[in-house]
Design a protein around this motif. Structure first.
Motif, PDB file in Angstrom:
ATOM      1  N   GLN A 278     -17.641  37.944 -28.358  1.00  0.00           N
ATOM      2  CA  GLN A 278     -16.205  37.875 -27.475  1.00  0.00           C
ATOM      3  C   GLN A 278     -16.452  38.621 -26.028  1.00  0.00           C
ATOM      4  O   GLN A 278     -16.570  37.474 -24.943  1.00  0.00           O
ATOM      5  CB  GLN A 278     -14.789  39.074 -27.857  1.00  0.00           C
ATOM      6  N   LYS A 279     -17.429  39.463 -25.952  1.00  0.00           N
ATOM      7  CA  LYS A 279     -18.164  39.532 -24.598  1.00  0.00           C
ATOM      8  C   LYS A 279     -18.864  38.125 -23.970  1.00  0.00           C
ATOM      9  O   LYS A 279     -18.751  37.856 -22.861  1.00  0.00           O
ATOM     10  CB  LYS A 279     -19.240  41.074 -24.932  1.00  0.00           C
ATOM     11  N   GLN A 280     -20.185  37.448 -24.413  1.00  0.00           N
ATOM     12  CA  GLN A 280     -21.040  36.788 -24.445  1.00  0.00           C
ATOM     13  C   GLN A 280     -19.639  35.886 -24.239  1.00  0.00           C
ATOM     14  O   GLN A 280     -20.573  35.315 -23.045  1.00  0.00           O
ATOM     15  CB  GLN A 280     -22.117  36.320 -25.894  1.00  0.00           C
ATOM     16  N   ALA A 281     -18.791  35.173 -24.423  1.00  0.00           N
ATOM     17  CA  ALA A 281     -17.966  33.983 -24.397  1.00  0.00           C
ATOM     18  C   ALA A 281     -18.029  34.573 -22.961  1.00  0.00           C
ATOM     19  O   ALA A 281     -16.891  33.632 -22.677  1.00  0.00           O
ATOM     20  CB  ALA A 281     -16.805  33.884 -25.791  1.00  0.00           C
ATOM     21  N   ASN A 282     -16.474  35.443 -23.198  1.00  0.00           N
ATOM     22  CA  ASN A 282     -15.690  36.311 -21.708  1.00  0.00           C
ATOM     23  C   ASN A 282     -17.616  35.843 -20.313  1.00  0.00           C
ATOM     24  O   ASN A 282     -16.777  35.110 -19.238  1.00  0.00           O
ATOM     25  CB  ASN A 282     -15.549  37.137 -21.272  1.00  0.00           C
ATOM     26  N   ASN A 283     -18.741  35.826 -20.971  1.00  0.00           N
ATOM     27  CA  ASN A 283     -19.173  35.991 -19.609  1.00  0.00           C
ATOM     28  C   ASN A 283     -19.642  34.321 -19.171  1.00  0.00           C
ATOM     29  O   ASN A 283     -20.426  34.081 -18.243  1.00  0.00           O
ATOM     30  CB  ASN A 283     -20.700  36.687 -20.103  1.00  0.00           C
ATOM     31  N   LYS A 284     -19.808  34.025 -20.519  1.00  0.00           N
ATOM     32  CA  LYS A 284     -20.179  32.272 -19.996  1.00  0.00           C
ATOM     33  C   LYS A 284     -18.893  31.761 -19.602  1.00  0.00           C
ATOM     34  O   LYS A 284     -19.633  30.613 -18.570  1.00  0.00           O
ATOM     35  CB  LYS A 284     -20.426  31.915 -21.474  1.00  0.00           C
ATOM     36  N   GLN A 285     -17.801  31.927 -19.184  1.00  0.00           N
ATOM     37  CA  GLN A 285     -16.978  31.925 -19.037  1.00  0.00           C
ATOM     38  C   GLN A 285     -16.230  31.719 -17.498  1.00  0.00           C
ATOM     39  O   GLN A 285     -15.592  31.499 -16.380  1.00  0.00           O
ATOM     40  CB  GLN A 285     -15.243  32.046 -19.456  1.00  0.00           C
ATOM     41  N   ALA A 286     -17.219  32.944 -16.839  1.00  0.00           N
ATOM     42  CA  ALA A 286     -16.952  33.707 -15.239  1.00  0.00           C
ATOM     43  C   ALA A 286     -17.972  33.207 -14.405  1.00  0.00           C
ATOM     44  O   ALA A 286     -18.492  32.124 -14.669  1.00  0.00           O
ATOM     45  CB  ALA A 286     -17.658  35.374 -15.244  1.00  0.00           C
TER      46      ALA A 286
END
Length: 286
Positions: A278-286
Protein backbone atom coordinates in the motif's frame (compact mmCIF):
# COMPACT_ATOMS: atom_id res chain seq x y z
CA UNK A 1 -13.04 -52.68 -8.03
CA UNK A 2 -16.18 -51.09 -9.40
CA UNK A 3 -14.72 -47.58 -9.37
CA UNK A 4 -11.15 -46.88 -10.55
CA UNK A 5 -8.77 -44.35 -8.99
CA UNK A 6 -5.93 -42.15 -10.25
CA UNK A 7 -3.56 -40.46 -7.79
CA UNK A 8 -1.66 -37.29 -8.76
CA UNK A 9 1.34 -36.28 -6.64
CA UNK A 10 3.33 -33.07 -7.17
CA UNK A 11 7.06 -33.22 -6.41
CA UNK A 12 10.17 -31.06 -6.33
CA UNK A 13 13.25 -32.27 -4.43
CA UNK A 14 11.14 -34.40 -2.07
CA UNK A 15 13.47 -37.34 -1.42
CA UNK A 16 12.84 -36.98 2.33
CA UNK A 17 9.07 -37.25 1.94
CA UNK A 18 8.08 -39.02 -1.24
CA UNK A 19 8.74 -42.64 -0.25
CA UNK A 20 6.50 -42.44 2.82
CA UNK A 21 3.83 -40.78 0.69
CA UNK A 22 4.01 -43.49 -1.97
CA UNK A 23 4.06 -46.27 0.61
CA UNK A 24 0.86 -44.87 2.11
CA UNK A 25 -1.03 -45.26 -1.18
CA UNK A 26 0.17 -48.81 -1.90
CA UNK A 27 -2.98 -50.29 -0.25
CA UNK A 28 -5.07 -48.44 -2.85
CA UNK A 29 -5.53 -50.08 -6.25
CA UNK A 30 -4.66 -46.90 -8.14
CA UNK A 31 -2.73 -45.49 -11.09
CA UNK A 32 -0.06 -43.18 -9.63
CA UNK A 33 1.05 -40.11 -11.59
CA UNK A 34 4.03 -37.99 -10.56
CA UNK A 35 4.26 -34.40 -11.83
CA UNK A 36 7.78 -33.20 -11.08
CA UNK A 37 9.08 -29.68 -11.59
CA UNK A 38 12.79 -30.37 -12.00
CA UNK A 39 13.99 -32.34 -8.98
CA UNK A 40 17.78 -32.63 -8.70
CA UNK A 41 17.92 -34.99 -5.71
CA UNK A 42 16.83 -38.63 -5.45
CA UNK A 43 13.08 -37.95 -5.76
CA UNK A 44 12.60 -39.44 -9.22
CA UNK A 45 14.67 -42.54 -8.51
CA UNK A 46 12.38 -43.29 -5.58
CA UNK A 47 9.26 -42.59 -7.64
CA UNK A 48 10.36 -45.02 -10.36
CA UNK A 49 10.13 -47.85 -7.85
CA UNK A 50 6.40 -47.22 -7.59
CA UNK A 51 5.28 -45.95 -11.01
CA UNK A 52 6.34 -45.31 -14.59
CA UNK A 53 3.87 -42.45 -14.93
CA UNK A 54 6.33 -39.61 -14.31
CA UNK A 55 6.24 -36.33 -16.21
CA UNK A 56 8.16 -33.08 -15.87
CA UNK A 57 6.41 -29.75 -16.04
CA UNK A 58 7.83 -26.33 -15.08
CA UNK A 59 6.31 -24.92 -11.90
CA UNK A 60 4.49 -21.60 -12.19
CA UNK A 61 2.34 -21.82 -9.09
CA UNK A 62 0.48 -24.52 -7.18
CA UNK A 63 -2.92 -23.96 -8.81
CA UNK A 64 -1.47 -23.83 -12.32
CA UNK A 65 0.50 -27.05 -11.72
CA UNK A 66 -2.55 -28.85 -10.36
CA UNK A 67 -4.79 -27.76 -13.22
CA UNK A 68 -2.13 -28.59 -15.83
CA UNK A 69 -1.95 -32.11 -14.40
CA UNK A 70 -5.72 -32.51 -14.43
CA UNK A 71 -5.96 -31.31 -18.03
CA UNK A 72 -2.92 -32.97 -19.59
CA UNK A 73 -2.12 -36.28 -17.90
CA UNK A 74 -3.46 -39.45 -19.59
CA UNK A 75 -5.81 -40.12 -16.68
CA UNK A 76 -7.91 -43.26 -16.82
CA UNK A 77 -9.65 -43.50 -13.46
CA UNK A 78 -13.19 -42.58 -12.60
CA UNK A 79 -11.88 -40.73 -9.55
CA UNK A 80 -8.81 -38.55 -8.89
CA UNK A 81 -7.04 -38.19 -5.54
CA UNK A 82 -4.71 -35.18 -5.33
CA UNK A 83 -1.76 -35.40 -2.93
CA UNK A 84 1.43 -33.52 -2.11
CA UNK A 85 4.69 -35.31 -1.31
CA UNK A 86 4.34 -34.44 2.38
CA UNK A 87 0.89 -36.03 2.57
CA UNK A 88 0.22 -39.53 3.84
CA UNK A 89 -2.98 -41.50 3.31
CA UNK A 90 -3.70 -42.83 6.78
CA UNK A 91 -4.33 -46.57 7.10
CA UNK A 92 -7.88 -45.79 8.16
CA UNK A 93 -8.47 -43.58 5.12
CA UNK A 94 -7.10 -46.27 2.78
CA UNK A 95 -9.58 -48.77 4.24
CA UNK A 96 -12.42 -46.24 3.91
CA UNK A 97 -11.53 -45.43 0.29
CA UNK A 98 -11.24 -49.09 -0.67
CA UNK A 99 -14.67 -49.70 0.82
CA UNK A 100 -16.18 -46.76 -1.09
CA UNK A 101 -14.54 -47.66 -4.39
CA UNK A 102 -15.54 -51.31 -4.16
CA UNK A 103 -19.20 -50.36 -4.42
CA UNK A 104 -21.26 -48.41 -6.94
CA UNK A 105 -21.05 -44.72 -6.00
CA UNK A 106 -24.08 -42.47 -6.41
CA UNK A 107 -23.82 -40.93 -9.89
CA UNK A 108 -24.83 -37.54 -8.45
CA UNK A 109 -21.85 -37.56 -6.05
CA UNK A 110 -18.83 -35.86 -7.58
CA UNK A 111 -16.42 -35.24 -4.70
CA UNK A 112 -15.22 -36.22 -1.24
CA UNK A 113 -14.11 -33.80 1.49
CA UNK A 114 -11.15 -35.20 3.45
CA UNK A 115 -9.74 -33.66 6.61
CA UNK A 116 -6.03 -33.04 7.07
CA UNK A 117 -4.33 -34.17 10.25
CA UNK A 118 -1.56 -31.61 10.72
CA UNK A 119 1.69 -32.99 12.14
CA UNK A 120 4.10 -30.34 13.44
CA UNK A 121 7.38 -31.36 15.07
CA UNK A 122 5.97 -34.92 15.28
CA UNK A 123 2.85 -33.75 17.14
CA UNK A 124 -0.74 -33.92 15.91
CA UNK A 125 -2.26 -30.44 16.23
CA UNK A 126 -5.80 -31.19 17.36
CA UNK A 127 -7.02 -27.90 18.83
CA UNK A 128 -7.32 -24.21 18.04
CA UNK A 129 -9.88 -24.85 15.31
CA UNK A 130 -7.16 -26.44 13.20
CA UNK A 131 -8.72 -29.89 13.12
CA UNK A 132 -10.68 -31.03 11.29
CA UNK A 133 -9.87 -28.94 8.19
CA UNK A 134 -11.52 -30.27 5.04
CA UNK A 135 -10.31 -30.18 1.44
CA UNK A 136 -11.91 -31.70 -1.65
CA UNK A 137 -8.80 -33.72 -2.50
CA UNK A 138 -10.79 -36.41 -4.29
CA UNK A 139 -13.31 -35.88 -7.06
CA UNK A 140 -14.81 -37.50 -10.11
CA UNK A 141 -12.66 -37.00 -13.22
CA UNK A 142 -13.89 -34.00 -15.18
CA UNK A 143 -15.73 -32.47 -12.23
CA UNK A 144 -12.92 -30.82 -10.24
CA UNK A 145 -10.24 -28.14 -10.53
CA UNK A 146 -8.00 -26.06 -8.30
CA UNK A 147 -8.86 -22.48 -7.40
CA UNK A 148 -6.80 -19.92 -9.29
CA UNK A 149 -5.16 -18.47 -6.17
CA UNK A 150 -1.51 -17.99 -5.24
CA UNK A 151 -2.04 -19.29 -1.69
CA UNK A 152 -4.67 -21.18 0.36
CA UNK A 153 -6.13 -22.86 -2.70
CA UNK A 154 -8.99 -25.31 -2.45
CA UNK A 155 -10.31 -27.73 -5.02
CA UNK A 156 -13.58 -26.73 -6.67
CA UNK A 157 -16.02 -29.56 -7.29
CA UNK A 158 -19.02 -29.32 -9.57
CA UNK A 159 -21.95 -30.97 -7.84
CA UNK A 160 -22.57 -32.91 -4.67
CA UNK A 161 -19.83 -33.75 -2.18
CA UNK A 162 -19.59 -36.06 0.83
CA UNK A 163 -17.49 -35.78 3.98
CA UNK A 164 -15.24 -38.75 4.75
CA UNK A 165 -14.49 -39.90 8.29
CA UNK A 166 -10.75 -40.52 8.02
CA UNK A 167 -7.76 -38.24 7.41
CA UNK A 168 -4.90 -37.34 5.16
CA UNK A 169 -1.82 -36.87 7.36
CA UNK A 170 -0.05 -33.61 6.52
CA UNK A 171 3.63 -33.44 7.54
CA UNK A 172 3.87 -29.68 7.23
CA UNK A 173 7.58 -29.23 7.98
CA UNK A 174 10.80 -31.02 8.76
CA UNK A 175 12.14 -28.09 10.81
CA UNK A 176 11.11 -24.70 12.17
CA UNK A 177 13.58 -23.07 9.77
CA UNK A 178 11.84 -24.69 6.79
CA UNK A 179 8.46 -23.67 8.21
CA UNK A 180 9.49 -20.02 8.54
CA UNK A 181 11.09 -19.93 5.08
CA UNK A 182 8.04 -21.42 3.39
CA UNK A 183 5.53 -19.30 5.27
CA UNK A 184 7.47 -16.12 4.56
CA UNK A 185 7.16 -16.98 0.86
CA UNK A 186 3.46 -17.79 1.21
CA UNK A 187 2.88 -14.55 3.14
CA UNK A 188 4.26 -12.66 0.14
CA UNK A 189 1.90 -14.50 -2.23
CA UNK A 190 -1.13 -13.93 0.01
CA UNK A 191 -0.30 -10.24 0.47
CA UNK A 192 0.03 -9.76 -3.27
CA UNK A 193 -3.29 -11.52 -3.82
CA UNK A 194 -5.12 -9.46 -1.17
CA UNK A 195 -3.66 -6.22 -2.47
CA UNK A 196 -4.57 -7.07 -6.08
CA UNK A 197 -8.12 -7.99 -5.10
CA UNK A 198 -8.83 -4.38 -4.09
CA UNK A 199 -8.37 -3.16 -7.66
CA UNK A 200 -9.34 -6.29 -9.62
CA UNK A 201 -12.32 -6.07 -11.94
CA UNK A 202 -12.42 -9.74 -12.91
CA UNK A 203 -12.40 -12.32 -10.14
CA UNK A 204 -11.46 -15.95 -10.61
CA UNK A 205 -13.95 -18.66 -9.70
CA UNK A 206 -13.40 -19.44 -6.03
CA UNK A 207 -15.02 -21.40 -3.23
CA UNK A 208 -18.30 -19.63 -2.44
CA UNK A 209 -18.32 -18.37 1.17
CA UNK A 210 -21.36 -19.69 3.05
CA UNK A 211 -21.65 -19.89 6.81
CA UNK A 212 -24.19 -22.71 6.52
CA UNK A 213 -22.48 -24.38 3.57
CA UNK A 214 -20.05 -27.30 3.56
CA UNK A 215 -16.90 -27.10 5.73
CA UNK A 216 -14.82 -25.49 2.96
CA UNK A 217 -17.47 -22.86 2.26
CA UNK A 218 -17.84 -22.08 5.97
CA UNK A 219 -14.07 -21.76 6.36
CA UNK A 220 -13.92 -19.37 3.39
CA UNK A 221 -16.78 -17.33 4.90
CA UNK A 222 -14.87 -16.98 8.18
CA UNK A 223 -11.66 -16.12 6.31
CA UNK A 224 -13.46 -13.34 4.46
CA UNK A 225 -14.78 -12.03 7.77
CA UNK A 226 -11.25 -12.09 9.15
CA UNK A 227 -10.01 -10.08 6.18
CA UNK A 228 -12.65 -7.40 6.81
CA UNK A 229 -10.91 -6.43 10.08
CA UNK A 230 -8.15 -3.77 10.10
CA UNK A 231 -4.53 -4.66 9.35
CA UNK A 232 -2.44 -5.57 12.42
CA UNK A 233 -5.56 -5.93 14.60
CA UNK A 234 -6.85 -9.10 13.01
CA UNK A 235 -3.78 -11.31 13.72
CA UNK A 236 -4.00 -10.41 17.42
CA UNK A 237 -7.72 -11.18 17.59
CA UNK A 238 -7.29 -14.38 15.59
CA UNK A 239 -4.50 -15.71 17.79
CA UNK A 240 -6.48 -14.91 20.96
CA UNK A 241 -9.56 -16.73 19.65
CA UNK A 242 -7.56 -19.65 18.33
CA UNK A 243 -5.28 -20.16 21.31
CA UNK A 244 -7.62 -19.37 24.20
CA UNK A 245 -11.25 -19.57 23.01
CA UNK A 246 -10.68 -22.58 20.73
CA UNK A 247 -8.33 -24.23 23.24
CA UNK A 248 -5.12 -24.20 21.24
CA UNK A 249 -3.23 -24.22 24.55
CA UNK A 250 -4.26 -27.87 24.97
CA UNK A 251 -1.72 -28.77 22.27
CA UNK A 252 1.08 -28.11 24.78
CA UNK A 253 4.47 -26.49 24.19
CA UNK A 254 4.77 -27.78 20.63
CA UNK A 255 1.27 -26.54 19.99
CA UNK A 256 2.17 -23.10 21.30
CA UNK A 257 5.05 -22.90 18.82
CA UNK A 258 2.73 -23.93 15.99
CA UNK A 259 -0.20 -21.68 16.90
CA UNK A 260 2.10 -18.71 17.48
CA UNK A 261 3.95 -19.15 14.19
CA UNK A 262 1.02 -20.17 12.01
CA UNK A 263 -1.77 -18.35 13.82
CA UNK A 264 -0.03 -15.06 14.67
CA UNK A 265 3.43 -14.54 13.11
CA UNK A 266 2.39 -15.74 9.65
CA UNK A 267 -0.72 -13.60 9.55
CA UNK A 268 1.09 -10.58 10.92
CA UNK A 269 3.67 -11.02 8.14
CA UNK A 270 0.84 -10.98 5.58
CA UNK A 271 -0.47 -7.71 7.02
CA UNK A 272 3.00 -6.15 7.09
CA UNK A 273 3.53 -7.08 3.44
CA UNK A 274 0.08 -5.71 2.47
CA UNK A 275 0.94 -2.49 4.30
CA UNK A 276 4.25 -2.30 2.43
CA UNK A 277 2.49 -2.72 -0.93
CA UNK A 278 0.00 0.00 0.00
CA UNK A 279 2.80 2.41 0.87
CA UNK A 280 4.62 1.66 -2.38
CA UNK A 281 1.42 2.30 -4.36
CA UNK A 282 0.79 5.58 -2.52
CA UNK A 283 4.34 6.73 -3.17
CA UNK A 284 3.92 6.08 -6.90
CA UNK A 285 0.72 8.14 -6.95
CA UNK A 286 2.26 11.04 -5.01
Amino acid sequence: MTESLDIIILTFNEEKNIEACLESVVPLDANIYIVDSGSTDGTLAICRRYTDNIVNHPFENYAAQRNWALNNLPLKGTWILNLDADHRVSNELAIELNSILSAQIDTELNGFLISRRTMFMNKWIKHGGHYPTYHANMFRRGFGACEDKLYDQHFLVQGKTQILKEDIIDIITDSVNTFVTRHNHWATLEAEYLFAQKTATNHAELIQPKFLGNPMQRRRYLKNKYESFPLFVRPILYFFIRYFIKLGFLDGKTGFVFHFLQGFWFRMMIDIKVYELQKQANNKQA
